[in-house]
Write a protein that holds these residues in place. Structure first.
Motif, PDB file in Angstrom:
ATOM      1  N   MET A 171       0.940  -1.274  -0.070  1.00 33.42           N
ATOM      2  CA  MET A 171       0.008  -0.025  -0.024  1.00 33.42           C
ATOM      3  C   MET A 171       0.977   1.192  -0.133  1.00 33.42           C
ATOM      4  O   MET A 171       2.072   1.215  -0.332  1.00 33.42           O
ATOM      5  N   GLN A 179       3.782   0.416   3.333  1.00 28.73           N
ATOM      6  CA  GLN A 179       4.162  -0.895   3.005  1.00 28.73           C
ATOM      7  C   GLN A 179       4.929  -1.511   4.152  1.00 28.73           C
ATOM      8  O   GLN A 179       6.122  -1.064   4.404  1.00 28.73           O
ATOM      9  N   ALA A 196      -5.987   1.193  -5.919  1.00 27.23           N
ATOM     10  CA  ALA A 196      -5.536   0.448  -5.263  1.00 27.23           C
ATOM     11  C   ALA A 196      -5.293   1.365  -3.675  1.00 27.23           C
ATOM     12  O   ALA A 196      -5.652   0.819  -2.578  1.00 27.23           O
ATOM     13  N   ASN A 213      -7.376   0.884   0.514  1.00 25.30           N
ATOM     14  CA  ASN A 213      -6.740   0.807   1.643  1.00 25.30           C
ATOM     15  C   ASN A 213      -7.183   2.133   2.691  1.00 25.30           C
ATOM     16  O   ASN A 213      -7.094   1.984   3.785  1.00 25.30           O
ATOM     17  N   PHE A 263      -0.049  -3.719  -2.115  1.00 27.32           N
ATOM     18  CA  PHE A 263      -0.765  -4.132  -0.754  1.00 27.32           C
ATOM     19  C   PHE A 263       0.265  -4.778  -0.025  1.00 27.32           C
ATOM     20  O   PHE A 263      -0.090  -5.063   1.303  1.00 27.32           O
ATOM     21  N   ASN A 273      -3.394  -7.675   4.200  1.00 25.72           N
ATOM     22  CA  ASN A 273      -3.050  -7.069   2.847  1.00 25.72           C
ATOM     23  C   ASN A 273      -3.646  -8.143   1.824  1.00 25.72           C
ATOM     24  O   ASN A 273      -4.166  -7.594   0.653  1.00 25.72           O
ATOM     25  N   LEU A 309      -7.358  -6.962   1.298  1.00 28.17           N
ATOM     26  CA  LEU A 309      -7.548  -5.809   0.374  1.00 28.17           C
ATOM     27  C   LEU A 309      -7.184  -6.014  -1.096  1.00 28.17           C
ATOM     28  O   LEU A 309      -7.773  -5.519  -2.011  1.00 28.17           O
ATOM     29  N   ARG A 310      -6.098  -7.053  -1.151  1.00 25.09           N
ATOM     30  CA  ARG A 310      -5.727  -7.312  -2.652  1.00 25.09           C
ATOM     31  C   ARG A 310      -6.825  -8.323  -3.478  1.00 25.09           C
ATOM     32  O   ARG A 310      -7.033  -7.675  -4.390  1.00 25.09           O
TER      33      ARG A 310
END
Ligand code: FE2
Ligand code: FE2
Lengths: 95, 332
Positions: free
Chosen positions: B1, B4, B145, B149, B212, B235, B238-239
């Motif tokens: 993200m 990270q 993306a 997040n 992510f 992660n 979200l991905r």
């Protein structure tokens, strides 16, 4: 390299509809004039406001978090300060 | 993200916590917002500085790949839109630096750490933007993306961070839509233009999935950050969400996601997809991506070459203040 950091300013914006200036965030600037210019660029790009106040962050005195209880709890028991506390019969009409 | 692999401080059980720490955790669990002057565990403070700082750095370094195309936008309108988008990102950086500063670190310190390489920014901005279609792919995929997040982070436990996220989310949707609008235009254009759009998707797909971060199912850091509500989802969650939302958008464009294994899994109710090449990700994070040197170089150069201007404004402000003080004395 600049060693001296610009002071922090708190930014207040009054929107279109005549409401109070509202705190929207903060920014760094060398002086009040630049703080207003920067605030205009950062916080009013989408017509969020018609007036800007800038205040040096250092000039703000805040209530202490530890005093939350003594400051705000007393209001809890005073529900009669709200209009809905009072039952007014429907026959009376809107009040 | 945009942040990270942020290292979090060690995780404690409720029994191991001091009374203060326990009271703090209970406030977070209740959904209270933590405000700057309130007591907080040192680990919470440090982790937040790392995370918000990295997020802020990503916003301003993220201006560079798009800034690359401002002077070469195909029309004046596209140019004005891209300029406005890139300007928003400067604002995002500012909101986040301000939020970090409430934790007792100064913006100049954070800047210093970015420029020295001590702090990171998102891996995605170390990829080049080779054609105008990349402006479409970046807005659509990279901002897309980021939104995945940032939306949940509006509910984060730290008040200033949450407020910064709310402001940012209001602006992000414009970013993603202007990107997708570029992709639509290109995908419906000449065969060459459609080819450019496909090429941009091919190059940005896996780097976007990398945004992510690697799987954090078993990560202690993530568990602590989630307990503190400074990380709201894993992660992988979200991905997956990103892939599920993006694939139909690619189909609408008539473009092909560069993943032969991509299939809808009826039982899971999600797409199955291929993981990005994580060794590439770790190389980019280490500084060996295609544009790491260029990006950091551009940042340092902007900072160094802007010094005379910052100094000038400071000198002017000091002189003006001295003049005001003198005229006040004279008036008395
Ligand atoms: Fe942003
Ligand atoms: Fe954005």
């Amino acid at each position: 390299m600049t060693k001296k950091e610009w002071p922090l300013w708190e930014i207040f914006i009054r929107g279109q509809h005549g409401l109070n200036h509202r705190h929207v965030g903060s920014l760094h600037a060398p002086d009040a004039e630049m703080a207003i210019r920067n605030a205009r660029d950062v916080y009013t790009r989408r017509k969020e406001g018609v007036s800007i106040w800038v205040v040096p962050s250092a000039a703000i005195t805040a209530s202490a978090p530890s005093e939350k209880g003594p400051l705000f709890d007393p209001a809890e028991s005073k529900v009669y300060r709200h209009p809905t506390f009072f039952d007014i019969p429907d026959e009376v009409g809107h009040m | 993200m945009y942040a990270q692999m942020v290292k979090s401080e060690g995780m404690k059980s409720l029994e191991e916590m001091s009374p203060e720490e326990r009271a703090f955790q209970e406030r977070v669990d209740r959904g209270d917002k933590i405000e700057p002057k309130e007591w907080m565990p040192e680990g919470y403070r440090k982790t937040l500085i790392r995370q918000i700082g990295q997020h802020a750095h990503s916003e301003i370094v993220g201006q560079l790949p798009e800034g690359n195309w401002i002077t070469r936008a195909p029309t004046l309108e596209r140019k004005a839109i891209l300029l406005a988008k890139v300007q928003d990102e400067a604002g995002h950086g500012l909101y986040l630096y301000s939020a970090a500063e409430t934790l007792g670190v100064s913006r100049d310190e954070l800047m210093e750490k970015l420029h020295s390489g001590a702090m990171k920014y998102s891996s995605i901005f170390n990829y080049p933007t080779l054609t105008w279609a990349d402006m479409g792919a970046v807005g659509w995929l990279v901002d897309g993306a980021a939104i995945m997040n940032q939306v949940p982070l509006q509910r984060t436990s730290y008040g200033p961070y949450s407020r910064a996220m709310i402001r940012i989310c209001k602006e992000e949707s414009f970013h993603q839509r202007q990107g997708y609008a570029i992709m639509m235009k290109m995908a419906q254009g000449t065969p060459e233009q459609k080819e450019m759009a496909q090429d941009a998707l091919n190059r940005f797909w896996y780097p976007s999935l990398m945004m992510f971060g690697p799987s954090d199912k078993d990560s202690v850091h993530s568990a602590q950050s989630m307990a503190w509500k400074i990380k709201m989802n894993t992660n992988d969650e979200l991905r997956q969400k990103f892939v599920d939302e993006t694939v139909p958008q690619a189909e609408y464009l008539g473009l092909t996601v560069p993943d032969e294994t991509l299939t809808w899994n009826e039982a899971r109710g999600h797409y199955d997809f291929a993981e990005p090449d994580w060794s590439e990700f770790f190389e980019v994070i280490k500084g060996n991506g295609p544009c790491n040197e260029e990006r950091l170089g551009a940042r340092r150069e902007a900072w160094d070459k802007g010094a005379w201007f910052r100094d000038g404004l400071t000198a002017y402000a000091e002189k003006a203040a001295a003049r005001r003080a003198a005229s006040n004395v004279a008036a008395e």
